[in-house]
Design an enzyme around this catalytic site. Structure first.
Site, PDB file in Angstrom:
ATOM      1  N   LYS A 279       0.878  -1.216   0.072  1.00  0.00           N
ATOM      2  CA  LYS A 279       0.008  -0.024  -0.085  1.00  0.00           C
ATOM      3  C   LYS A 279       0.853   1.133  -0.062  1.00  0.00           C
ATOM      4  O   LYS A 279       1.935   1.297   0.447  1.00  0.00           O
ATOM      5  CB  LYS A 279      -0.767  -0.170   1.308  1.00  0.00           C
TER       6      LYS A 279
ATOM      7  N   LYS B 216       7.447   0.793   1.475  1.00  0.00           N
ATOM      8  CA  LYS B 216       8.167   0.001   0.217  1.00  0.00           C
ATOM      9  C   LYS B 216       9.754   0.608  -0.070  1.00  0.00           C
ATOM     10  O   LYS B 216      10.369  -0.213  -0.116  1.00  0.00           O
ATOM     11  CB  LYS B 216       6.959   0.216  -0.909  1.00  0.00           C
TER      12      LYS B 216
ATOM     13  N   LYS C  21       4.855   8.284  -7.666  1.00  0.00           N
ATOM     14  CA  LYS C  21       5.418   9.344  -6.671  1.00  0.00           C
ATOM     15  C   LYS C  21       6.910   9.486  -6.971  1.00  0.00           C
ATOM     16  O   LYS C  21       7.562  10.627  -6.829  1.00  0.00           O
ATOM     17  CB  LYS C  21       5.421   8.667  -5.373  1.00  0.00           C
TER      18      LYS C  21
ATOM     19  N   ASP D  75      -1.822  -0.692  -4.405  1.00  0.00           N
ATOM     20  CA  ASP D  75      -2.987  -0.325  -4.039  1.00  0.00           C
ATOM     21  C   ASP D  75      -4.351  -0.728  -4.914  1.00  0.00           C
ATOM     22  O   ASP D  75      -5.066  -1.184  -4.415  1.00  0.00           O
ATOM     23  CB  ASP D  75      -3.410   1.350  -3.787  1.00  0.00           C
TER      24      ASP D  75
HETATM   25  P1  ADP Z   1       6.010   3.991   0.469  1.00  0.00           P
HETATM   26  O1  ADP Z   1       7.199   4.009  -0.618  1.00  0.00           O
HETATM   27  O2  ADP Z   1       5.187   2.499   0.563  1.00  0.00           O
HETATM   28  O3  ADP Z   1       5.127   4.819  -0.240  1.00  0.00           O
HETATM   29  P2  ADP Z   1       7.854   5.069   2.239  1.00  0.00           P
HETATM   30  O4  ADP Z   1       9.036   4.131   1.942  1.00  0.00           O
HETATM   31  O5  ADP Z   1       8.034   6.554   1.353  1.00  0.00           O
HETATM   32  O6  ADP Z   1       6.552   4.494   1.897  1.00  0.00           O
HETATM   33  O7  ADP Z   1       7.738   5.415   3.683  1.00  0.00           O
HETATM   34  C1  ADP Z   1       6.802   6.400   4.205  1.00  0.00           C
HETATM   35  C2  ADP Z   1       7.261   7.043   5.288  1.00  0.00           C
HETATM   36  O8  ADP Z   1       7.652   6.195   6.570  1.00  0.00           O
HETATM   37  C3  ADP Z   1       8.874   7.497   5.099  1.00  0.00           C
HETATM   38  O9  ADP Z   1       8.762   8.911   5.406  1.00  0.00           O
HETATM   39  C4  ADP Z   1       9.783   6.993   5.937  1.00  0.00           C
HETATM   40  O10 ADP Z   1      10.557   7.515   6.797  1.00  0.00           O
HETATM   41  C5  ADP Z   1       8.821   6.158   7.283  1.00  0.00           C
HETATM   42  N1  ADP Z   1       9.119   4.735   7.371  1.00  0.00           N
HETATM   43  C6  ADP Z   1       9.092   3.466   6.756  1.00  0.00           C
HETATM   44  N2  ADP Z   1       9.398   2.577   7.275  1.00  0.00           N
HETATM   45  C7  ADP Z   1       9.918   2.926   8.695  1.00  0.00           C
HETATM   46  C8  ADP Z   1      10.426   2.403   9.868  1.00  0.00           C
HETATM   47  N3  ADP Z   1      10.731   1.217   9.683  1.00  0.00           N
HETATM   48  N4  ADP Z   1      10.326   3.170  10.872  1.00  0.00           N
HETATM   49  C9  ADP Z   1      10.189   4.318  10.863  1.00  0.00           C
HETATM   50  N5  ADP Z   1       9.988   4.983   9.899  1.00  0.00           N
HETATM   51  C10 ADP Z   1       9.455   4.518   8.538  1.00  0.00           C
HETATM   52 MG    MG Z   2       7.609   4.885  -2.452  1.00  0.00          MG
END
Ligand code: ADP
Ligand code: MG
Length: 256
Positions: free
Chosen positions: A11, A16, A42, A129
């Site tokens: 999601k 991810k 994104k 999603d």
């Molecule tokens: P996605 O790629 O699924 O959209 P992201 O990897 O960009 O999500 O992560 C979203 C936010 O959550 C980021 O700002 C990241 O710093 C935070 N985040 C992700 N994993 C962790 C974790 N294990 N601990 C703390 N913060 C996290």
């Molecule tokens: Mg991402």
């Protein structure tokens, strides 16, 4: 050596890209040549491998350069030589995000990206999603052979995980992709592990590893780094190194 082709689904906002880029960094530290391909409109999948910047996307470059597009326009070396690619997205309100991924993949193939760079591991970081034609692309036509899903214990991310698992099953006979497990990226909700384990029983897959919620992630991210490049939090480096080991071991025999 056969190229390992692994898709990381989940999601939006679940972690991810954080998981994938730290996994890329862990694999690169093991000496693997890694290519990370962001498949989320994104287009920020690889930012923590390239100092926090965004690299130009395949779709942007294609729009700008047309037939003159070369691999150097879309493949950017990041930390420890990780090859970074972002598929990109459509102009909001105009195009279809899924369609954009298909175009980007076709372009990479036309340019012989894998033959030329010969990565040991390709990681696709895919928004899960909506598993429509475009977002299902990595699990079809042999792009990715192994799939991992990132989820927390939150209902919406488990719901997405279940949808992705169903999509993989539905493509079963046509694609080669196999669901190998779920990576629990903790949100620290009560009874999180138990909730996820129960959901995974219903989905019919394994818990690959548990990534704790950690301030190390944000600290590194603020500097545009993975925890490996930041180098200050060995305990989090260990978590992602263990994930890399597990994934490498679990895929042995998948390509023979
Ligand atoms: P996605 O790629 O699924 O959209 P992201 O990897 O960009 O999500 O992560 C979203 C936010 O959550 C980021 O700002 C990241 O710093 C935070 N985040 C992700 N994993 C962790 C974790 N294990 N601990 C703390 N913060 C996290
Ligand atoms: Mg991402």
């Amino acid at each position: 050596m056969t190229t390992r082709k692994i898709a990381i689904y989940g999601k939006g906002g679940i972690g991810k890209s954080t998981t994938t880029s730290n996994l890329s960094a862990a694999l690169a530290q093991r000496g693997c040549k890694v290519m990370q391909i962001g498949c989320d409109p994104k287009a920020d999948s690889t930012k923590n491998l390239v100092g926090g910047d965004r690299i130009p996307t395949v779709l942007d470059q294609l729009r700008a350069k047309g037939n003159k597009l070369t691999l150097e326009d879309v493949v950017f070396p990041g930390w420890n030589g990780v090859l970074c690619v972002e598929a990109g997205g459509p102009t909001p309100g105009v195009g279809c995000a899924g369609r954009g991924i298909i175009t980007a993949f076709q372009k990479l193939q036309e340019l012989h990206a894998f033959d030329i760079y010969q990565p040991d591991v390709v990681l696709y970081d895919v928004l899960g999603d909506v598993v429509c034609g475009g977002f299902a692309m990595p699990i079809r036509d042999g792009y990715a052979r192994e799939v991992y899903i990132v989820s927390s214990g939150e209902m919406m991310s488990l719901y997405a995980a279940s949808n992705i698992a169903t999509a993989i099953r539905n493509f079963g006979s046509r694609g080669y992709a196999k669901l190998k497990g779920v990576i629990l990226n903790s949100k620290n909700i009560p009874d999180e592990e138990a909730i996820v384990r129960k959901a995974l029983e219903e989905i019919g897959t394994d818990l690959t590893c548990i990534i704790p919620r950690s301030t190390a992630i944000q600290e590194a991210e603020a500097e545009g780094k993975t925890v490996f490049q930041a180098g200050t939090r060995p305990e989090m480096m260990q978590v992602y190194s263990d994930l890399a080991d597990r994934i490498l071991a679990a895929g042995e025999g998948e390509y023979t």
